[in-house]
Structures are given as structure tokens and as C-alpha cells.
Design a protein around this motif. Structure first.
Motif, PDB file in Angstrom:
ATOM      1  N   UNK A  97     -16.022  -6.099   0.591  1.00 44.09           N
ATOM      2  CA  UNK A  97     -15.503  -4.730   0.615  1.00 44.09           C
ATOM      3  C   UNK A  97     -16.539  -3.731   1.148  1.00 44.09           C
ATOM      4  N   UNK A  98     -17.829  -3.806   0.760  1.00 42.18           N
ATOM      5  CA  UNK A  98     -18.791  -2.854   1.338  1.00 42.18           C
ATOM      6  C   UNK A  98     -18.913  -2.978   2.865  1.00 42.18           C
ATOM      7  N   UNK A  99     -18.829  -4.191   3.368  1.00 43.49           N
ATOM      8  CA  UNK A  99     -18.877  -4.394   4.818  1.00 43.49           C
ATOM      9  C   UNK A  99     -17.641  -3.805   5.474  1.00 43.49           C
ATOM     10  N   UNK A 100     -16.477  -4.025   4.878  1.00 44.69           N
ATOM     11  CA  UNK A 100     -15.233  -3.453   5.400  1.00 44.69           C
ATOM     12  C   UNK A 100     -15.332  -1.934   5.414  1.00 44.69           C
ATOM     13  N   UNK A 101     -15.878  -1.355   4.372  1.00 44.01           N
ATOM     14  CA  UNK A 101     -15.999   0.103   4.293  1.00 44.01           C
ATOM     15  C   UNK A 101     -16.929   0.654   5.367  1.00 44.01           C
ATOM     16  N   UNK A 102     -18.004  -0.064   5.677  1.00 44.29           N
ATOM     17  CA  UNK A 102     -18.926   0.404   6.724  1.00 44.29           C
ATOM     18  C   UNK A 102     -18.306   0.301   8.109  1.00 44.29           C
ATOM     19  N   UNK A 103     -17.557  -0.750   8.374  1.00 42.23           N
ATOM     20  CA  UNK A 103     -17.006  -0.985   9.707  1.00 42.23           C
ATOM     21  C   UNK A 103     -15.690  -0.240   9.954  1.00 42.23           C
ATOM     22  N   UNK A 104     -14.988   0.127   8.917  1.00 41.19           N
ATOM     23  CA  UNK A 104     -13.667   0.742   9.064  1.00 41.19           C
ATOM     24  C   UNK A 104     -13.673   2.008   9.929  1.00 41.19           C
ATOM     25  N   UNK A 105     -14.625   2.950   9.781  1.00 43.88           N
ATOM     26  CA  UNK A 105     -14.593   4.138  10.650  1.00 43.88           C
ATOM     27  C   UNK A 105     -14.738   3.803  12.137  1.00 43.88           C
ATOM     28  N   UNK A 106     -15.529   2.806  12.465  1.00 46.82           N
ATOM     29  CA  UNK A 106     -15.692   2.410  13.873  1.00 46.82           C
ATOM     30  C   UNK A 106     -14.387   1.819  14.390  1.00 46.82           C
ATOM     31  N   UNK A 107     -13.778   0.945  13.607  1.00 48.51           N
ATOM     32  CA  UNK A 107     -12.521   0.338  14.025  1.00 48.51           C
ATOM     33  C   UNK A 107     -11.410   1.373  14.146  1.00 48.51           C
ATOM     34  N   UNK A 108     -11.393   2.348  13.247  1.00 50.17           N
ATOM     35  CA  UNK A 108     -10.372   3.404  13.295  1.00 50.17           C
ATOM     36  C   UNK A 108     -10.448   4.201  14.594  1.00 50.17           C
ATOM     37  N   UNK A 109     -11.671   4.444  15.090  1.00 51.51           N
ATOM     38  CA  UNK A 109     -11.832   5.193  16.346  1.00 51.51           C
ATOM     39  C   UNK A 109     -11.360   4.382  17.548  1.00 51.51           C
ATOM     40  N   UNK A 110     -11.381   3.068  17.446  1.00 47.33           N
ATOM     41  CA  UNK A 110     -11.067   2.207  18.591  1.00 47.33           C
ATOM     42  C   UNK A 110      -9.618   1.741  18.630  1.00 47.33           C
ATOM     43  N   UNK A 111      -8.979   1.638  17.481  1.00 52.56           N
ATOM     44  CA  UNK A 111      -7.651   1.028  17.395  1.00 52.56           C
ATOM     45  C   UNK A 111      -6.626   2.074  16.987  1.00 52.56           C
ATOM     46  N   UNK A 112      -5.466   2.040  17.622  1.00 54.61           N
ATOM     47  CA  UNK A 112      -4.377   2.953  17.283  1.00 54.61           C
ATOM     48  C   UNK A 112      -3.809   2.616  15.902  1.00 54.61           C
TER      49      UNK A 112
END
Length: 183
Positions: free
Chosen positions: A19-34
Motif C-alpha cells: 500500500x505505501x508503494x501504491x500511494x507513492x506511485x498513484x499521483x504519477x499514474x493519475x497524471x498519465x492515465x485517463x
């Protein structure tokens, strides 16, 4: 909750991403994926040509491939690859149940060949990854080859490439009869 969030979180849990890894990566993925693009695969991976660089997190949707890298010491995120699937060329994957891994390779728009090793926990998961990659990448290839005219062009292009390859062998002093080619 949008489609991306509903599909990303279960895919990350299936891959065993903390979960901590998901939380760190989620903002980057949100900017890239619709928001309406469902996640097909989330996986930890390493680069096949540079295994000592550390781990990457790969996100494959039905429209995009996004790969992020996290530094070991400071956990800083860096976007490694963000591209539409239509912009990828020569996408291949090789499942290896002995190593419980799948090698995914693709050529990006800039001509750089990207190779990633996706580790699976069990040999059965290797075949699950193989089926998933087939589901995401094969329909696009099937649509391109649909119709007789497109199929004829593809087979003509294959024959031309074969002629070029055999001509290259002849310049090396080998004959065409020495090549075993199956049609």
C-alpha cells in the motif's frame, strides 16, 4: 470512484504491491492515465539489460503503458516510460515458467528498445501474465491484419523482408539453400 481507481487497486493487490508503494506511485499514474482507462496489469519489474538499477513499477492499461522507477535510498519517483500502446512497435513477450518470469520487450517511438523482466510468484502466474498480455496486445494486431488486402500486404512485406535477409546471408558467402525457412 472512477474506472481507473476501481481496476488499479485490485490489480496492484494481485501483484502484491504494498500500500505505501501504491500511494507513492498513484499521483504519477493519475497524471498519465485517463480516469476511464481500466488497468489491465500492475507489476513490479526490472530492466532486462540493467538488472542492478533497481525495481520499476509497470502499469498496463488498454490504451497506455506507464513505467515508473523509484530510487532505493530516497524513494524518489521518476517516470521512465509513458506511451500509448499504438505508439509501441515490435511488442514481444516471452514467458519462462522455469524462472517464473515473463520478458516484455517493446520499441518506443524514439526507437529505444525497452526490455522488462516481470517476476511471477508461481509458474501458473506466468501463463496468466501471458494470457493477459495476449488479451491486451493481440486484438490490435488482429485488426491490422483483418481483410484480404491487408493480409496480402503483410505477407508481401514478410516475403520482402525474407528476401533481404537471405540476400544478406549470400553476401556472407552462404547460399539460400543453406537457410531452412518454413512457410
Amino acid at each position: 470512484m472512477d474506472v481507473f481507481s476501481r481496476t488499479f487497486l485490485p490489480a496492484a493487490a494481485e501483484a502484491g504491491v504494498a500500500i505505501p508503494t501504491v500511494s507513492r506511485h498513484m499521483p504519477v499514474f493519475r497524471r498519465c492515465v485517463a480516469a476511464d482507462d481500466p488497468a489491465a496489469l500492475v507489476a513490479r519489474c526490472t530492466r532486462a539489460d540493467r538488472p542492478t538499477q533497481g525495481e520499476y513499477l509497470l502499469l498496463l492499461t488498454y490504451r497506455r503503458l506507464v513505467v515508473t522507477h523509484e530510487s532505493r535510498m530516497l524513494h524518489r519517483l521518476r517516470l521512465h516510460l509513458n506511451t500509448e500502446l499504438g505508439h509501441l512497435g515490435n511488442v514481444t513477450w516471452n514467458p519462462d515458467p522455469r524462472l517464473s518470469a515473463v520478458e516484455l520487450a517493446a520499441t518506443a517511438v524514439d526507437g529505444v528498445r525497452e526490455r522488462f523482466w516481470i517476476r511471477a510468484g508461481h509458474p501458473k502466474q506466468v501463463w496468466h501474465l501471458d494470457a493477459l498480455l495476449s488479451h491486451v496486445f493481440r486484438p490490435r494486431a488482429a485488426r491490422a491484419g483483418a481483410g484480404t488486402a491487408a493480409g496480402d500486404r503483410a505477407s508481401a512485406a514478410t516475403r520482402d523482408a525474407l528476401r533481404r535477409d537471405t540476400a544478406a546471408w549470400e553476401t556472407l558467402g552462404r547460399s539460400r539453400s543453406g537457410l531452412a525457412v518454413a512457410f
